[in-house]
Design a protein around this motif. Structure first.
Motif, mmCIF file in Angstrom:
data_model
loop_
_atom_site.group_PDB
_atom_site.id
_atom_site.type_symbol
_atom_site.label_atom_id
_atom_site.label_comp_id
_atom_site.label_asym_id
_atom_site.label_seq_id
_atom_site.Cartn_x
_atom_site.Cartn_y
_atom_site.Cartn_z
ATOM 1 N N GLU A 72 -8.574 0.908 5.608
ATOM 2 C CA GLU A 72 -8.042 1.898 4.583
ATOM 3 C C GLU A 72 -6.496 1.709 3.904
ATOM 4 O O GLU A 72 -6.283 1.682 2.614
ATOM 5 C CB GLU A 72 -7.916 3.316 5.657
ATOM 6 C CG GLU A 72 -8.239 4.316 5.736
ATOM 7 C CD GLU A 72 -9.325 5.206 5.421
ATOM 8 O OE1 GLU A 72 -9.112 4.839 3.685
ATOM 9 O OE2 GLU A 72 -10.342 4.858 5.184
ATOM 10 N N ILE A 73 -5.525 1.157 4.738
ATOM 11 C CA ILE A 73 -4.526 0.480 4.089
ATOM 12 C C ILE A 73 -5.013 -0.655 2.861
ATOM 13 O O ILE A 73 -4.661 -0.927 1.681
ATOM 14 C CB ILE A 73 -3.292 0.123 4.829
ATOM 15 C CG1 ILE A 73 -3.060 1.007 5.220
ATOM 16 C CG2 ILE A 73 -2.027 -0.669 4.445
ATOM 17 C CD1 ILE A 73 -1.864 0.423 6.255
ATOM 18 N N SER A 74 -5.938 -1.578 3.537
ATOM 19 C CA SER A 74 -6.522 -2.786 2.357
ATOM 20 C C SER A 74 -7.202 -2.137 1.247
ATOM 21 O O SER A 74 -6.621 -2.436 0.044
ATOM 22 C CB SER A 74 -7.648 -3.331 2.834
ATOM 23 O OG SER A 74 -7.391 -3.982 4.287
ATOM 24 N N VAL A 75 -7.598 -0.918 1.025
ATOM 25 C CA VAL A 75 -7.951 0.131 -0.005
ATOM 26 C C VAL A 75 -7.264 0.659 -1.192
ATOM 27 O O VAL A 75 -7.023 0.285 -1.988
ATOM 28 C CB VAL A 75 -9.213 1.060 0.425
ATOM 29 C CG1 VAL A 75 -9.773 2.291 -1.160
ATOM 30 C CG2 VAL A 75 -10.432 0.687 1.378
ATOM 31 N N ILE A 76 -5.599 1.068 -0.665
ATOM 32 C CA ILE A 76 -4.833 1.567 -1.038
ATOM 33 C C ILE A 76 -3.867 0.208 -1.505
ATOM 34 O O ILE A 76 -4.022 0.808 -2.500
ATOM 35 C CB ILE A 76 -4.178 2.390 -0.443
ATOM 36 C CG1 ILE A 76 -4.639 3.456 0.140
ATOM 37 C CG2 ILE A 76 -3.002 2.741 -0.263
ATOM 38 C CD1 ILE A 76 -3.861 4.085 1.761
ATOM 39 N N LEU A 77 -3.591 -1.173 -1.053
ATOM 40 C CA LEU A 77 -3.412 -2.112 -1.689
ATOM 41 C C LEU A 77 -4.306 -2.226 -3.140
ATOM 42 O O LEU A 77 -3.093 -2.668 -4.166
ATOM 43 C CB LEU A 77 -3.192 -2.852 -0.579
ATOM 44 C CG LEU A 77 -2.486 -2.949 0.300
ATOM 45 C CD1 LEU A 77 -2.372 -4.387 1.006
ATOM 46 C CD2 LEU A 77 -0.931 -2.091 -0.436
ATOM 47 N N ARG A 78 -5.820 -2.156 -2.872
ATOM 48 C CA ARG A 78 -6.553 -2.347 -3.758
ATOM 49 C C ARG A 78 -5.650 -1.743 -5.034
ATOM 50 O O ARG A 78 -6.321 -2.179 -6.274
ATOM 51 C CB ARG A 78 -7.689 -2.949 -3.889
ATOM 52 C CG ARG A 78 -7.824 -4.104 -2.829
ATOM 53 C CD ARG A 78 -9.377 -4.383 -2.499
ATOM 54 N NE ARG A 78 -9.226 -4.589 -1.471
ATOM 55 C CZ ARG A 78 -10.464 -3.521 -0.785
ATOM 56 N NH1 ARG A 78 -11.808 -3.142 -2.055
ATOM 57 N NH2 ARG A 78 -10.860 -3.903 0.539
ATOM 58 N N GLU A 79 -6.010 -0.493 -4.704
ATOM 59 C CA GLU A 79 -5.292 0.525 -6.220
ATOM 60 C C GLU A 79 -3.974 0.622 -6.278
ATOM 61 O O GLU A 79 -4.060 1.415 -7.884
ATOM 62 C CB GLU A 79 -5.435 2.059 -5.325
ATOM 63 C CG GLU A 79 -7.262 2.186 -5.549
ATOM 64 C CD GLU A 79 -7.148 4.178 -3.777
ATOM 65 O OE1 GLU A 79 -6.416 4.339 -3.676
ATOM 66 O OE2 GLU A 79 -8.680 3.507 -3.707
ATOM 67 N N LEU A 80 -3.162 -0.284 -6.235
ATOM 68 C CA LEU A 80 -1.792 -0.558 -6.675
ATOM 69 C C LEU A 80 -1.789 -0.801 -7.475
ATOM 70 O O LEU A 80 -2.498 -2.361 -8.203
ATOM 71 C CB LEU A 80 -0.747 -1.170 -5.382
ATOM 72 C CG LEU A 80 -0.969 -0.514 -4.089
ATOM 73 C CD1 LEU A 80 0.270 -1.356 -3.322
ATOM 74 C CD2 LEU A 80 0.167 0.826 -4.472
ATOM 75 N N LYS A 81 -1.001 -0.285 -8.855
ATOM 76 C CA LYS A 81 -0.242 -1.338 -10.301
ATOM 77 C C LYS A 81 0.216 -1.868 -10.071
ATOM 78 O O LYS A 81 0.637 -2.170 -11.676
ATOM 79 C CB LYS A 81 -0.826 0.112 -11.346
ATOM 80 C CG LYS A 81 -2.275 0.911 -10.804
ATOM 81 C CD LYS A 81 -2.382 2.536 -11.624
ATOM 82 C CE LYS A 81 -3.321 3.294 -11.369
ATOM 83 N NZ LYS A 81 -3.916 3.882 -12.102
ATOM 84 N N ALA A 84 7.314 -5.733 -4.059
ATOM 85 C CA ALA A 84 7.072 -4.632 -4.072
ATOM 86 C C ALA A 84 6.360 -4.011 -2.770
ATOM 87 O O ALA A 84 6.159 -2.875 -3.402
ATOM 88 C CB ALA A 84 5.840 -5.286 -5.830
ATOM 89 N N LEU A 85 5.835 -4.281 -2.431
ATOM 90 C CA LEU A 85 5.373 -3.230 -0.699
ATOM 91 C C LEU A 85 6.183 -2.442 -0.172
ATOM 92 O O LEU A 85 5.606 -1.768 0.251
ATOM 93 C CB LEU A 85 4.463 -4.515 0.204
ATOM 94 C CG LEU A 85 2.932 -4.944 -0.225
ATOM 95 C CD1 LEU A 85 2.942 -5.693 0.747
ATOM 96 C CD2 LEU A 85 1.918 -3.975 -0.686
ATOM 97 N N LYS A 86 7.267 -3.146 -0.175
ATOM 98 C CA LYS A 86 8.626 -2.017 0.573
ATOM 99 C C LYS A 86 8.624 -1.095 -0.148
ATOM 100 O O LYS A 86 8.487 -0.005 -0.037
ATOM 101 C CB LYS A 86 9.690 -3.132 1.087
ATOM 102 C CG LYS A 86 9.661 -3.866 2.100
ATOM 103 C CD LYS A 86 10.772 -5.195 1.750
ATOM 104 C CE LYS A 86 10.994 -5.876 3.140
ATOM 105 N NZ LYS A 86 11.903 -6.553 3.152
ATOM 106 N N ASN A 87 8.873 -0.938 -2.089
ATOM 107 C CA ASN A 87 9.057 -0.331 -2.269
ATOM 108 C C ASN A 87 7.755 0.617 -2.679
ATOM 109 O O ASN A 87 8.125 1.964 -3.052
ATOM 110 C CB ASN A 87 9.004 -0.349 -3.917
ATOM 111 C CG ASN A 87 10.703 -1.301 -4.524
ATOM 112 O OD1 ASN A 87 10.949 -1.397 -3.571
ATOM 113 N ND2 ASN A 87 10.435 -2.150 -5.751
ATOM 114 N N ALA A 88 6.300 0.188 -2.262
ATOM 115 C CA ALA A 88 5.314 1.350 -2.710
ATOM 116 C C ALA A 88 5.321 1.823 -0.283
ATOM 117 O O ALA A 88 4.184 2.798 -0.634
ATOM 118 C CB ALA A 88 4.385 0.207 -2.722
ATOM 119 N N THR A 89 5.862 1.714 -0.569
ATOM 120 C CA THR A 89 5.506 2.072 1.399
ATOM 121 C C THR A 89 5.752 3.855 1.266
ATOM 122 O O THR A 89 4.336 4.518 2.079
ATOM 123 C CB THR A 89 6.924 1.656 2.247
ATOM 124 O OG1 THR A 89 8.182 2.508 1.633
ATOM 125 C CG2 THR A 89 6.675 0.592 2.151
ATOM 126 N N GLY A 90 6.273 4.096 0.332
ATOM 127 C CA GLY A 90 6.364 6.045 0.376
ATOM 128 C C GLY A 90 5.039 6.635 -0.567
ATOM 129 O O GLY A 90 3.961 7.653 0.992
#
Length: 77
Positions: free
Chosen positions: A16-25, A66-72
């Motif tokens: 699930e997290i892999s899918v979410i990471l691909r969706e990040l812009k 960027a990943l730290k900023n996207a944790t929320g």
């Protein structure tokens, strides 16, 4: 039996997290970012996510920031 359940949950979280990471812009997160391992606590309150980032040291630092900023966002999804 509990360890088998945690193992299955870790695998599902990784997918699930892999899918979410691909969706990040965010342009700082390259396409070569992958989830390597997930360790959820037995009570499922916390999970430690290990990621692998391909690129130079500068790109790695920028993508981890960027990943730290996207944790929320990732937690909410």
């Amino acid at each position: 039996m509990a360890q088998n359940r945690i193992h299955k949950i870790n695998d599902q979280l990784m997918r699930e997290i892999s899918v979410i990471l691909r969706e990040l812009k965010d342009n700082r997160i390259p396409l070569m970012t992958s989830v390597v391992k997930v360790d959820a606590t037995p009570d499922l309150r916390y999970a430690k996510v290990y990621v692998s980032v391909m690129g130079s040291e500068e790109e790695k630092k920028a993508s981890l920031e960027a990943l730290k900023n996207a944790t929320g966002f990732i937690k909410r999804e």
